[in-house]
Design an enzyme around this catalytic site. Structure first.
Site, PDB file in Angstrom:
ATOM      1  N   ASP A 122      30.236  52.262  41.027  1.00  0.00           N
ATOM      2  CA  ASP A 122      29.741  51.048  41.460  1.00  0.00           C
ATOM      3  C   ASP A 122      28.603  51.714  42.270  1.00  0.00           C
ATOM      4  O   ASP A 122      29.007  52.347  43.281  1.00  0.00           O
ATOM      5  CB  ASP A 122      30.577  50.060  42.412  1.00  0.00           C
ATOM      6  CG  ASP A 122      29.686  48.685  42.666  1.00  0.00           C
ATOM      7  OD1 ASP A 122      28.892  48.290  41.697  1.00  0.00           O
ATOM      8  OD2 ASP A 122      29.857  48.413  43.520  1.00  0.00           O
ATOM      9  N   THR A 128      22.918  46.877  40.828  1.00  0.00           N
ATOM     10  CA  THR A 128      22.531  47.473  41.977  1.00  0.00           C
ATOM     11  C   THR A 128      22.170  49.052  41.608  1.00  0.00           C
ATOM     12  O   THR A 128      21.178  49.472  42.450  1.00  0.00           O
ATOM     13  CB  THR A 128      23.885  47.514  42.924  1.00  0.00           C
ATOM     14  OG1 THR A 128      25.007  48.330  42.178  1.00  0.00           O
ATOM     15  CG2 THR A 128      24.252  46.180  43.483  1.00  0.00           C
ATOM     16  N   THR A 129      22.819  49.640  40.582  1.00  0.00           N
ATOM     17  CA  THR A 129      22.363  50.847  40.168  1.00  0.00           C
ATOM     18  C   THR A 129      20.942  50.668  39.487  1.00  0.00           C
ATOM     19  O   THR A 129      20.123  51.234  39.866  1.00  0.00           O
ATOM     20  CB  THR A 129      23.279  51.603  39.028  1.00  0.00           C
ATOM     21  OG1 THR A 129      24.697  51.312  39.586  1.00  0.00           O
ATOM     22  CG2 THR A 129      22.882  52.895  38.979  1.00  0.00           C
ATOM     23  N   ASP A 184      33.798  41.286  41.912  1.00  0.00           N
ATOM     24  CA  ASP A 184      32.322  41.345  41.111  1.00  0.00           C
ATOM     25  C   ASP A 184      32.272  40.536  40.201  1.00  0.00           C
ATOM     26  O   ASP A 184      31.189  39.777  39.842  1.00  0.00           O
ATOM     27  CB  ASP A 184      32.145  42.790  40.453  1.00  0.00           C
ATOM     28  CG  ASP A 184      32.242  44.049  41.589  1.00  0.00           C
ATOM     29  OD1 ASP A 184      32.052  43.703  42.645  1.00  0.00           O
ATOM     30  OD2 ASP A 184      32.515  45.176  41.333  1.00  0.00           O
TER      31      ASP A 184
END
Ligand code: ADP
Ligand code: MG
Length: 538
Positions: free
Chosen positions: A58, A91-92, A382
């Site tokens: 993550d 997010t990445t 998540d």
């Protein structure tokens, strides 16, 4: 007058040098997480000061755990955290796109384009991109939504566990859905988790209501209460201690006895106050004295003691009760309704399940060992975040870089129609978006340039549904990825684009970096001791 004194103890870099250094910091940061992107992304092993380890895929976890000091890198990490808060996914991607926007901006700066012009071009490209994405998005069916939740778990657990958790996340989101002032609200904090080691992770389940690992205060108390009334106390049912620093001299043993009797009477009055409010389920954060126990048992109240305050708050949400500071504050309106309050065993542990008038759901996270159960619970969180967003906004896009390639093609046409140097910035923006399909291909061991060319050509040749075509990471050919089950919420992709633009433009606007010289000075004698220790270790 001399140079402003405030700058005496600072290092200063300005203009192009500052920009080059800032962009290098952004690239380094993106390099740290880029290899985790997508279903074929690799994991990172994180180690903390105490030697604890965490294996994760993550992006935001990697970034938030790493001790990064460069201020520009921190700006990108903040963008990633903001993405996490806004969408619980992507997010990445947000960091990787931001760094690519900066890298492409640097090439333009070298060609003599001013950073302010780039910022303007990027802003134009961003608003065009958002409206194009909104145009591409489609309303997902129930099945599509579950598929999108599963896509968000790509690379995170086994395929069977992904499938199961996606279904459970949608189920839980539905359980806690309610309409407040005409607006649909899905609050993931109303979903709690119980860890149960033993069976496989795919046996995890959702229970409607709240499940707590608790046994009732006395084994003879009723196991099941239906359609009852619950009270929640942040305190205990204990003898009231004398207040302040009181000392007294007893002149005979009777005085002490009388005092003790009075204490017990007061305690029993408290218990009777509970019963008088028609309460038949009671949870307190403190202790329950023996005398109070007995009375509660006689009155048929199902009681739980030493319930953590956080759990009292969850019980309040699940039943509509208010957490009270003391029995004295007890009144009917502060009590909540329980449809069912059941004390039972789950595996070999005592549990308490409460279904109330409020909404709540609990994940029973299973797995063969502690670590697997924790991993299951993290993945579920998540998935739940994504599911909660999807219940409110069902618009989906095809993932796997398909939408990004389509968007880049669109932006290049838009650039052609834009006069001035901003045109170059818009083209740079389009190129930057293609970092997503390139990184996905690269992480799957494919040649990123060939992969991108193949997909772009396949989209250009398609008579319809071009935006669904992306690279299939198993079959290595351009395919309708929507049909292959790679779907992503618009609410995840859209903020990655705007958040990345925001962060990149903020960096481009900096032309002066002042570093305070803050290196700690270590006295010579202490340094000598440290050096000696180092030699011993070696
Ligand atoms: P992020 O932190 O940005 O969400 P992930 O590692 O979760 O990063 O990767 C997300 C990317 O992987 C998205 O672009 C998504 O569309 C893509 N993806 C997910 N599943 C697949 C798949 N089966 N094939 C191709 N791409 C996929
Ligand atoms: Mg993801």
């Amino acid at each position: 007058m001399a140079e402003a004194p405030v700058l005496e103890d600072t290092e200063r870099t300005t203009g192009r040098i500052a920009l080059r250094k800032n962009i290098a910091a952004a690239m380094a940061l993106s390099g740290a997480v880029r290899s985790t992107l997508g279903p074929k992304g690799l994991d990172k092993l994180l180690l903390d000061d105490e030697g604890r380890t965490l294996v994760t895929n993550d992006g935001v976890t990697v970034l938030e755990t790493a001790r990064v000091e460069h201020p520009v890198a921190r700006m990108l990490i903040d963008a990633s955290s903001a993405q996490d808060r806004a969408a619980r996914d992507g997010t990445t991607s947000a960091v990787v796109i931001a760094a690519e926007l900066l890298r492409n901006a640097w090439h333009l700066v070298l060609q003599g384009v001013h950073p302010s012009t780039i910022v303007r071009g990027y802003r134009m490209a961003e608003s065009e991109a958002i409206s194009h994405l909104e145009g591409l998005a489609f309303q997902g069916s129930e099945e599509d939504l579950t598929t999108a939740v599963r896509s968000s778990l790509a690379g995170k657990a086994s395929r069977a566990v992904q499938d199961r958790l996606a279904v459970l996340a949608m189920e839980a989101a539905q359980c806690v859905e309610r309409t407040v002032n005409g607006v649909l609200e899905v609050d993931p904090t109303r979903v709690s988790t119980v860890m149960a080691v033993g069976r496989p992770a795919t046996d995890s389940e959702i229970v409607e209501g709240l499940v707590l690992q608790k046994r009732r205060a006395h084994p003879d108390m009723v196991k099941l209460v239906e359609n009852g009334t619950i009270a929640l106390l942040d305190g205990g049912l204990e003898r009231r201690k004398m207040r302040g620093d009181v000392t007294f001299q007893a002149t005979s043993p009777d005085v002490l006895d009388a005092l003790r009797r009075r204490e017990i009477e007061r305690l029993l009055e408290d218990v009777d106050a509970v019963a008088a409010a028609q309460v038949n389920v009671l949870a307190v954060s403190g202790a329950i004295d023996d005398e109070a126990h007995r009375r509660l048992l006689e009155l048929g109240v199902q009681a739980f003691r030493r319930v953590p305050v956080d759990d009292l708050d969850l019980l309040a949400l699940a039943t509509g009760a208010t957490v009270l500071p003391h029995v004295d504050a007890l009144h009917k309106d502060a009590c909540g309704g329980v449809l069912e309050s059941r004390s039972h065993m789950l595996g070999d542990l005592h549990h308490w399940t409460v279904r109330g008038e409020g909404t709540a759901a609990t994940l029973i996270a299973r797995g063969s060992g502690d670590e697997i159960v924790e991993e299951t619970s993290r993945c579920f969180d998540d998935a739940l975040g994504v599911a909660a967003h999807l219940r409110k906004d069902r618009r989906l896009l095809v993932g796997g870089g398909a939408s990004h390639v389509h968007l880049a093609r669109h932006l290049r046409r838009f650039a052609e129609a834009t006069p001035g140097r901003e045109q170059m910035a818009i083209e740079a923006f389009a190129d930057a978006l293609e970092v997503i399909p390139r990184a996905l291909a690269e992480n799957a061991g494919l040649d990123p340039i060939d992969a991108l060319l193949d997909v772009t050509a396949a989209q250009a040749d398609a008579s319809s549904g071009a935006e669904r075509i992306g690279l299939h990471l198993e079959q290595h050919v351009p395919t309708d990825l929507g049909a292959a089950g790679v779907l992503e919420p618009l609410s995840v992709i859209r903020p990655t684009v705007s958040g990345a633009t925001e962060a990149a433009c903020a960096v481009l606007r900096i032309d002066d970096v002042l570093w305070a010289r803050l290196e700690a000075q270590i006295p010579d004698d202490i340094q000598a001791q440290l050096d000696a220790m180092g030699e011993q270790d070696a």
